[in-house]
Design a protein around this motif. Sequence first.
Motif, PDB file in Angstrom:
ATOM      1  N   MET A   1     -11.961 100.202  -8.846  1.00 32.29           N
ATOM      2  CA  MET A   1     -11.567  98.804  -8.978  1.00 32.29           C
ATOM      3  C   MET A   1     -12.437  98.110 -10.029  1.00 32.29           C
ATOM      4  O   MET A   1     -13.142  97.145  -9.766  1.00 32.29           O
ATOM      5  CB  MET A   1     -11.662  98.080  -7.638  1.00 32.29           C
ATOM      6  CG  MET A   1     -10.759  98.654  -6.557  1.00 32.29           C
ATOM      7  SD  MET A   1     -10.923  97.820  -4.973  1.00 32.29           S
ATOM      8  CE  MET A   1     -10.380  96.166  -5.403  1.00 32.29           C
ATOM      9  N   ALA A   2     -12.385  98.618 -11.228  1.00 33.08           N
ATOM     10  CA  ALA A   2     -13.215  98.105 -12.314  1.00 33.08           C
ATOM     11  C   ALA A   2     -12.476  97.007 -13.077  1.00 33.08           C
ATOM     12  O   ALA A   2     -11.246  96.909 -13.045  1.00 33.08           O
ATOM     13  CB  ALA A   2     -13.593  99.230 -13.261  1.00 33.08           C
ATOM     14  N   ILE A   3     -13.259  96.187 -13.790  1.00 31.94           N
ATOM     15  CA  ILE A   3     -12.712  95.125 -14.621  1.00 31.94           C
ATOM     16  C   ILE A   3     -13.100  95.395 -16.072  1.00 31.94           C
ATOM     17  O   ILE A   3     -14.287  95.538 -16.387  1.00 31.94           O
ATOM     18  CB  ILE A   3     -13.249  93.747 -14.192  1.00 31.94           C
ATOM     19  CG1 ILE A   3     -12.908  93.473 -12.727  1.00 31.94           C
ATOM     20  CG2 ILE A   3     -12.659  92.649 -15.077  1.00 31.94           C
ATOM     21  CD1 ILE A   3     -13.528  92.198 -12.191  1.00 31.94           C
ATOM     22  N   TYR A   4     -12.097  95.470 -16.945  1.00 29.41           N
ATOM     23  CA  TYR A   4     -12.314  95.755 -18.354  1.00 29.41           C
ATOM     24  C   TYR A   4     -11.831  94.575 -19.200  1.00 29.41           C
ATOM     25  O   TYR A   4     -10.920  93.846 -18.819  1.00 29.41           O
ATOM     26  CB  TYR A   4     -11.537  96.998 -18.777  1.00 29.41           C
ATOM     27  CG  TYR A   4     -11.958  98.273 -18.070  1.00 29.41           C
ATOM     28  CD1 TYR A   4     -12.970  99.070 -18.590  1.00 29.41           C
ATOM     29  CD2 TYR A   4     -11.320  98.691 -16.898  1.00 29.41           C
ATOM     30  CE1 TYR A   4     -13.352 100.242 -17.955  1.00 29.41           C
ATOM     31  CE2 TYR A   4     -11.703  99.866 -16.254  1.00 29.41           C
ATOM     32  CZ  TYR A   4     -12.720 100.633 -16.787  1.00 29.41           C
ATOM     33  OH  TYR A   4     -13.099 101.786 -16.158  1.00 29.41           O
ATOM     34  N   VAL A   5     -12.453  94.424 -20.371  1.00 33.49           N
ATOM     35  CA  VAL A   5     -12.072  93.365 -21.304  1.00 33.49           C
ATOM     36  C   VAL A   5     -12.015  93.942 -22.713  1.00 33.49           C
ATOM     37  O   VAL A   5     -12.908  94.699 -23.124  1.00 33.49           O
ATOM     38  CB  VAL A   5     -13.076  92.191 -21.270  1.00 33.49           C
ATOM     39  CG1 VAL A   5     -12.540  91.021 -22.100  1.00 33.49           C
ATOM     40  CG2 VAL A   5     -13.352  91.732 -19.851  1.00 33.49           C
ATOM     41  N   ASP A  17      -4.908 102.497 -28.136  1.00 32.97           N
ATOM     42  CA  ASP A  17      -4.489 103.537 -27.190  1.00 32.97           C
ATOM     43  C   ASP A  17      -5.597 104.562 -26.982  1.00 32.97           C
ATOM     44  O   ASP A  17      -5.843 105.014 -25.854  1.00 32.97           O
ATOM     45  CB  ASP A  17      -3.227 104.214 -27.724  1.00 32.97           C
ATOM     46  CG  ASP A  17      -2.558 105.088 -26.679  1.00 32.97           C
ATOM     47  OD1 ASP A  17      -2.530 104.696 -25.493  1.00 32.97           O
ATOM     48  OD2 ASP A  17      -2.055 106.170 -27.041  1.00 32.97           O
ATOM     49  N   GLU A  18      -6.309 104.919 -28.051  1.00 41.16           N
ATOM     50  CA  GLU A  18      -7.420 105.867 -27.920  1.00 41.16           C
ATOM     51  C   GLU A  18      -8.544 105.276 -27.074  1.00 41.16           C
ATOM     52  O   GLU A  18      -9.111 105.964 -26.216  1.00 41.16           O
ATOM     53  CB  GLU A  18      -7.954 106.248 -29.300  1.00 41.16           C
ATOM     54  CG  GLU A  18      -9.119 107.238 -29.241  1.00 41.16           C
ATOM     55  CD  GLU A  18      -9.702 107.548 -30.606  1.00 41.16           C
ATOM     56  OE1 GLU A  18     -10.891 107.953 -30.661  1.00 41.16           O
ATOM     57  OE2 GLU A  18      -9.004 107.382 -31.625  1.00 41.16           O
ATOM     58  N   SER A  24      -9.358 105.512 -18.740  1.00 39.59           N
ATOM     59  CA  SER A  24      -8.440 106.014 -17.712  1.00 39.59           C
ATOM     60  C   SER A  24      -8.057 104.916 -16.729  1.00 39.59           C
ATOM     61  O   SER A  24      -8.292 105.001 -15.520  1.00 39.59           O
ATOM     62  CB  SER A  24      -9.071 107.203 -16.969  1.00 39.59           C
ATOM     63  OG  SER A  24      -9.375 108.252 -17.858  1.00 39.59           O
ATOM     64  N   LEU A  25      -7.456 103.858 -17.255  1.00 37.95           N
ATOM     65  CA  LEU A  25      -7.084 102.691 -16.459  1.00 37.95           C
ATOM     66  C   LEU A  25      -6.147 103.093 -15.325  1.00 37.95           C
ATOM     67  O   LEU A  25      -5.179 103.822 -15.521  1.00 37.95           O
ATOM     68  CB  LEU A  25      -6.397 101.671 -17.372  1.00 37.95           C
ATOM     69  CG  LEU A  25      -6.294 100.241 -16.881  1.00 37.95           C
ATOM     70  CD1 LEU A  25      -7.672  99.593 -16.832  1.00 37.95           C
ATOM     71  CD2 LEU A  25      -5.365  99.446 -17.797  1.00 37.95           C
ATOM     72  N   THR A  26      -6.441 102.617 -14.122  1.00 36.23           N
ATOM     73  CA  THR A  26      -5.604 102.888 -12.964  1.00 36.23           C
ATOM     74  C   THR A  26      -5.018 101.583 -12.437  1.00 36.23           C
ATOM     75  O   THR A  26      -5.411 100.484 -12.857  1.00 36.23           O
ATOM     76  CB  THR A  26      -6.404 103.561 -11.839  1.00 36.23           C
ATOM     77  OG1 THR A  26      -7.270 102.579 -11.217  1.00 36.23           O
ATOM     78  CG2 THR A  26      -7.240 104.715 -12.371  1.00 36.23           C
ATOM     79  N   SER A  27      -4.115 101.688 -11.482  1.00 38.92           N
ATOM     80  CA  SER A  27      -3.482 100.498 -10.904  1.00 38.92           C
ATOM     81  C   SER A  27      -4.459  99.688 -10.071  1.00 38.92           C
ATOM     82  O   SER A  27      -4.173  98.538  -9.712  1.00 38.92           O
ATOM     83  CB  SER A  27      -2.281 100.907 -10.045  1.00 38.92           C
ATOM     84  OG  SER A  27      -2.676 101.801  -9.016  1.00 38.92           O
ATOM     85  N   ASP A  28      -5.625 100.260  -9.761  1.00 42.48           N
ATOM     86  CA  ASP A  28      -6.653  99.523  -9.022  1.00 42.48           C
ATOM     87  C   ASP A  28      -7.585  98.739  -9.945  1.00 42.48           C
ATOM     88  O   ASP A  28      -8.369  97.915  -9.476  1.00 42.48           O
ATOM     89  CB  ASP A  28      -7.494 100.485  -8.174  1.00 42.48           C
ATOM     90  CG  ASP A  28      -6.691 101.104  -7.039  1.00 42.48           C
ATOM     91  OD1 ASP A  28      -5.823 100.409  -6.490  1.00 42.48           O
ATOM     92  OD2 ASP A  28      -6.932 102.282  -6.730  1.00 42.48           O
ATOM     93  N   ASP A  29      -7.513  99.020 -11.244  1.00 43.34           N
ATOM     94  CA  ASP A  29      -8.375  98.352 -12.218  1.00 43.34           C
ATOM     95  C   ASP A  29      -7.670  97.124 -12.795  1.00 43.34           C
ATOM     96  O   ASP A  29      -6.453  96.972 -12.670  1.00 43.34           O
ATOM     97  CB  ASP A  29      -8.742  99.306 -13.357  1.00 43.34           C
ATOM     98  CG  ASP A  29      -9.480 100.536 -12.877  1.00 43.34           C
ATOM     99  OD1 ASP A  29     -10.259 100.415 -11.920  1.00 43.34           O
ATOM    100  OD2 ASP A  29      -9.247 101.613 -13.456  1.00 43.34           O
ATOM    101  N   ALA A  57      -2.655  94.257 -16.377  1.00 43.30           N
ATOM    102  CA  ALA A  57      -3.173  93.708 -17.617  1.00 43.30           C
ATOM    103  C   ALA A  57      -2.914  92.203 -17.655  1.00 43.30           C
ATOM    104  O   ALA A  57      -1.786  91.758 -17.411  1.00 43.30           O
ATOM    105  CB  ALA A  57      -2.525  94.379 -18.823  1.00 43.30           C
ATOM    106  N   HIS A  58      -3.951  91.443 -17.951  1.00 38.59           N
ATOM    107  CA  HIS A  58      -3.857  89.985 -18.057  1.00 38.59           C
ATOM    108  C   HIS A  58      -4.151  89.612 -19.507  1.00 38.59           C
ATOM    109  O   HIS A  58      -5.237  89.908 -20.018  1.00 38.59           O
ATOM    110  CB  HIS A  58      -4.849  89.309 -17.117  1.00 38.59           C
ATOM    111  CG  HIS A  58      -4.650  89.674 -15.677  1.00 38.59           C
ATOM    112  ND1 HIS A  58      -3.795  88.976 -14.853  1.00 38.59           N
ATOM    113  CD2 HIS A  58      -5.165  90.676 -14.929  1.00 38.59           C
ATOM    114  CE1 HIS A  58      -3.809  89.524 -13.644  1.00 38.59           C
ATOM    115  NE2 HIS A  58      -4.624  90.565 -13.673  1.00 38.59           N
ATOM    116  N   VAL A  59      -3.196  88.966 -20.157  1.00 35.17           N
ATOM    117  CA  VAL A  59      -3.286  88.712 -21.586  1.00 35.17           C
ATOM    118  C   VAL A  59      -3.516  87.225 -21.833  1.00 35.17           C
ATOM    119  O   VAL A  59      -2.814  86.376 -21.271  1.00 35.17           O
ATOM    120  CB  VAL A  59      -2.010  89.168 -22.310  1.00 35.17           C
ATOM    121  CG1 VAL A  59      -2.158  88.999 -23.826  1.00 35.17           C
ATOM    122  CG2 VAL A  59      -1.681  90.616 -21.958  1.00 35.17           C
TER     123      VAL A  59
END
Length: 279
Positions: A1-5, A17-18, A24-29, A57-59
């Motif tokens: 359950m990580a948060i990426y920016v 994409d690379e 390795s984004l998952t549905s929990d992230d 994804a939040h844009v």
Amino acid sequence: MAIYVTSDAHGHVRALDEALSKISLTSDDTLYVLGDMIDRGPDPVGVIKLVRSLPNAHVLKGNHEQIMLDAIIGQDPLDAETWDINGGWTTREQLNDMEFEAYEELVRWMATLPLYAVAETDERSYLLVHAGIQTEAARAFLLEHGVDCADGAGAVDADRELLQQMLAVQSSDDLLWIRHGYWDASTGLLSAEGNGPVVVSGHTPTVSLGRYCEVGGLAGLDEESGRGRIVRLGGEDTAGVPDRIDIDCAAATGSEFGRVGILRLDDGAEFYANIRPGE
């Protein structure tokens, strides 16, 4: 359950994409994209499609998305010229090749993008915007609502709702465009102990930060690759904790300096993909 920016891919879908493949984004992230998906690079619509296909994804809207919207639905005939000056021809050409229904849906979606978000880890809140915030206005708003950031207190007592309210009254021009007055001074939102919210933004390529603040030599360049990297600013009076993080790794500059960067807020891990020649 990580948060990426991440931010400022500027049409470089292959590099984005690379970089995404490395997390390795998952549905929990959760992934926050801080705008400027479009213009300059070869495949801006591809960036949009990739981002929209990702789970959770939040844009946010960037200044380039706003420039595009102004050119398409605005009333000023100079807006189209402004878009071209800012590299909009790559986006315009791809939009012109789309079926009208898909084109209209994309423009409507982009027009609804928010200008800010607040993300929370176990340690702190992060204020996510495209360009930055007007810090004096932010502190004044918080003071009016009972949170005094002065004398090293910071905004420790500001909860997520109050931080969102503070961002809501910021000028949209500042959220999309600010540089001077943001990068060159502490936000004052962190306490002397390093507690409180940190601002994460893009917009200003880290290789260009020296124009707007003292970052020390080539701090915006990765020493090994000579390319843009994520840069943390501040910390001198906040127990070493930076109060601003710039994640625009200069993809817009192309293969000489450019990379797409992704920051994991939970532990500060960084992930990169270089812009290749010809992209």
